[in-house]
Design an enzyme around this catalytic site. Sequence first.
Site: not given
Length: 1334
Positions: A264, A270, A345, A803, A1043, A1265
């Site tokens: 590791v 892993v 990545a 949302f 929110l 929206e």
Amino acid sequence: MPSSSDELIFFVNGKKVIEKNPVPEMNLLFYVRKVLHLTGTKYSCGGGGCGACTVMISRYNPESKKIYHYPATACLVPVCSLHGAAVTTVEGVGSIKRRIHPVQERLAKCHGTQCGFCSPGMVMSIYTLLRNHPEPTPDQITEALGGNLCRCTGYRPIVESGKTFSPESSVCQMKGSGKCCMDLDEGCSESTKERMCTKLYNEDEFQPLDPSQEPIFPPELIRMAEDPHKRRLTFQGERTIWIMPVTLNGLLELKASYPEAPLVMGNTAVGPGMKFNNEFHPVFISPLGLPELNLVDTANSGGVTIGARHSLAQMKDILHSLTLEQPKEKTKTHQALLKHLRTLAGPQIRNMATLGGHVVSRPDFSDLNPILAAGNATINVISKEGQRQIPLNGPFLERLPEASLKPEEVALSVFIPYSGQWQYVSGLRLAQRQENAFAIVNAGMSVEFEEGTNTIKDLQMLFGSVAPTVVSASQTCKQLIGRQWDDQMLSDACQLVLEEIRIPPDAEGGMVEYRRTLIISLLFKFYLKVRRWLSEMDPQKFPDIPEKFVSALDDLPIETPQGIQMFQCVDPNQPEQDPVGHPIMHQSGIKHATGEAKFVDDMPRINQELCLTVVTSTRAHAKITSIDVSEALAYPGVVDVITAEDVPGDNNHSGEIFYAQNEVICVGQIICTVAADTYIHAKEAAKRVKITYDDIEPAIITIEQALEHNSFLSSEKKIEQGNVDYAFKHVDHIIEGEIHVEGQEHFYMETQTILAIPQTEDKEMVLHVGTQFPTHVQEYVSAALKVPRNRIACQMKRTGGAFGGKVTKPALLGAVCAVAAHKTGRPIRFILDRSNDMLITAGRHPLLGKYKIGFMNNGKIKAADVEYYTNGGCTPDESEMVIEFIVLKSENAYHIPNFRCRGRACKTNLPSNTAFRGFGFPQATVVVEAYIAAVASKCNLLPEEIREINMYKQISKTAYKQTFNPEPLRRCWKECLQKSSFFARKQAAEEFNKNNYWKKKGLAVVPMKFSVAVPMAFYNQAAALVHIFLDGSVLLTHGGCELGQGLHTKMIQVASRELNIPKSYVHLVETSTVTVPNAVFTAGSMGADINGKAVQNACQTLLDRLQPIIKKNPKGKWEEWVKKAFEESISLSATGYFKGYQTNMDWEKEEGDPYPYYVYGAACSEVEVDCLTGAHKLLRTDIFMDAAFSINPALDIGQVEGAFIQGMGFYTIEELKYSPKGVLYSRGPDDYKIPTVTEIPEEFYVTMVRSRNPIAIYSSKGLGEAGMFLGSSVLFAIYDAVTTARKERGLSDIFPLNSPATPEVIRMACKDQFTDMIPRDDPSTFTPWSIHVS
């Protein structure tokens, strides 16, 4: 095995941590949150794919004497790997209590934070970049943010906050024009006559960055690293052991003793295997500090040797340096690797993953291994038996035992040879998005020619993501050796490689025909690249490729986004302390950026608290024959298993089932929950619950299956005007078609979270919950527990994005959690992991739209008959209301005199779909714009011309007979066409398309008429409670939920204006059913509208009470008036109430006034499409949004941009995949791709257009929206580009471009010789891996 542990020593935020009992299976995220109580680092996905848990790790290298800072996702960092390291979390960067760091300040003040859940991770990514590069380039900033997801902002303000540190970033953000962005060439429109502003923040307020003030690396760790007497460390856990050798011999001895133990280093292979695949390792070996694994040897004239321990980011730096030092001809392999290392990545994973780990783990999707193999790399391995070299070639990557490492062997390094003069090496890939996404197909290819010729001497082609391993087309290559590099060779190569690499029709991952096409499309790209290279080598001998093919050579570039935001300036006569109309920072912005804003799971652990996990159905439709919980109950730490039998009240409330009983109706339905002392124990115990089933037929998964079985959740909704059938008989043309629009996952950054605390008296319960609708949670919990609602208190401070996904779902989950709390009598913390959140809560409704359109030769549409069907899932949820909204909003901006629209929600055996931003409008209007485009093709006109012809132009009535004035719509449309330079750019795109065969540009402008609020008047009411304290401070509460949209900020602005006090006097704590009962949901773009009116009413009541005192002392101070009012026994508390917009809809008469007003807008987007791969790049977007009067332009622009990017994702790259049996495959950021910073427009311009809206608070409009649908401008720009490609290839220009327009959809629509070449399978002979459910 040793029975005792060594001490683990590391530093966190400058403080020494000595962990006497380190747990090898514990990750850093859990440790900092639950052990150190540093909750600024957030849990969002748990797999390293979102960046919310980003921290900075610093290490000292005793060989180089340098300190290395790098970003890492804490969820993948084993805490045991940190011995000798220094960790910096967001709390260590800065805090309100101590000192706010410039990174935190600028992210907040540039409005780069909305819900705030991703903000600490964003801060850490930028902060780490600045520690390494105090004056970064804009490109470095964009790259640094590539591993961080944000679902709210649309990224633009986040990037902008980072660019304030870049000396290259100028004030004017128009690129390459040589003039100011404000110099508009195309005439003056109405909006330019108004005073427009373009700065949402004041750079002069920023504190400067001083790198000398950053914390130093702990000297103790330097001494530890340089200690010549270091010894092997062992950390013993409950089930596992972690061993850190300090010498190479020690490592080899350990590997001989524990040959199956994983090494590791970065834990990026892993760690996910343990979390997502239930892999278990009793022993971990971590050779992080061994100098033999860290070498870089460039002395060998034949190439470079890079130690296996080097991270991929370090590898990138090493290769980049070599390309600068060595002749270009020698570094072709290095250059190919560098191209993929930019997008592989995200930066966090690139800094964690190691070269050795990546090579040895041999993932089938590897972007690097095919290139390394094509470049003839070798792996240097060692064991106690000695050293040897393993060719990094096809047999190795195909995992042939004789070509692989032995279990006791360790990879020391990788040797990458220099390329030869007559050798060409290339890496190619295509993914769902440009960065941080596994490749759909990738390839590494190399060819070597006989010197001075184009005769193939050696050829290698390796492909990833097409089989369980990377595969080599070795037989194809053998047959092509000795051939000339010409078109006939290419044709033969394509046939041979398709025969050699066979992707089964039911292959995992699906997209079989597309992946087959990509194999030969990438081969063709390689062929062209080599042709171009040969021409450069000897132009006389080797002719160049056709000019029209040149654009196929390069991938679509990654550019740093930039843009301008224009909004109306505040009236210069407005009082200085009046904040309304100003672009004020989100009231929690700084707290978001410092990590001090608390979310539910950040709340401290309560005494006797338990953690809850779910056990869900694995069948779509089945009878439950048995549930065995005995093994789970026996697991350590488990307190109880809760089932339907434990629900004291209703287990089925309004059609929503809390715990499945006797029968399951979808995969993902909750059957039982496990309550245990820790989340790990609960999760492990849940795996031990055994459930048996008997399947029930039918299991209905798709809309078409529902139609076949007449399975519906609601009755048909219909509106009709004119005489549709008669009109069809009197038109020039009739077209019919259907459009499939797939669903969308909310992917809020904070998953569903609930903390239920049973009280000791009167059956009371307090729930802390992230929701848009506390009243709904209260209702469901009350029903489940069979107690009055007055015993249930729901408290909500903020949530990390919603949302629509937190309107109804928290009620069901709250009931599930409350039942567990009731049964155990203990507090329950219920945090859904990302996988279960996506599985259980579902998302936007998939839709099937069918249309029949009658129109004249000039493009005037005379008749439309449209049918909509949604996939509602297994229970009612919001499906009926969604279909009502779809039908009501289905005309968009167009007046069609004879119009019929019908809609129905289908009942299927999928988890119930629910509210989502736009509430059906984004799906329905795609169908509208699709038939507009189809009419345009038939009439040989631009779609924009058809839109103009059929658009509402004067005061009119909608199809449901509501009167409205489309003047703002017309204004937005005209300004968008004009200021985006649409026609000039369209002409330029046509010229580009003539000169480029394999790349095409497309443009589209879409108009929008979006209705706000709800047709039921009682859902439009609101209340507020305002207290004035004797020191003059004001406490404000209302029924709306924060929110991320800045609702609380706007309410503070309203209170400040109405009470005529500075906004700093006003404080807002939380939303609670105790303070404001019976509040409606915060949704429908009406949060600020209705709650603003309620706050206004309360403040006006208070000010009216104070008026007599103010009149007596007009020059007095606020504090004096308040004190005097108290002395005169005048109440300083007031409730405010807004009755709501009086909307209505009579479905029997098919008419009403369902909406109080409309938001209008238009957007123009330009894309470039790669016809060979299906990739696209969004070059530019111009949005013109009817904002009326914006209470807070910064917040409103943030909503518009965020909604647009979310919409763009919905229409292009976000794809939910289901098995034919109803199993959702897309259950995390690895499988479901939302936009990243690289997907947003290169140029992004937003203009807030002024209009009047006297019905709303301060004549504002709800903009939460509306921007979502404008993302479809990208879809239709892609459609435009693909249409051009098809015309050039002699294909029909009328074709269904369904949503989302993924790379697969785009590529397969651009039919050519390569798509014609691939083998097709008979659908009756196999079951596909995935299906569409629309």
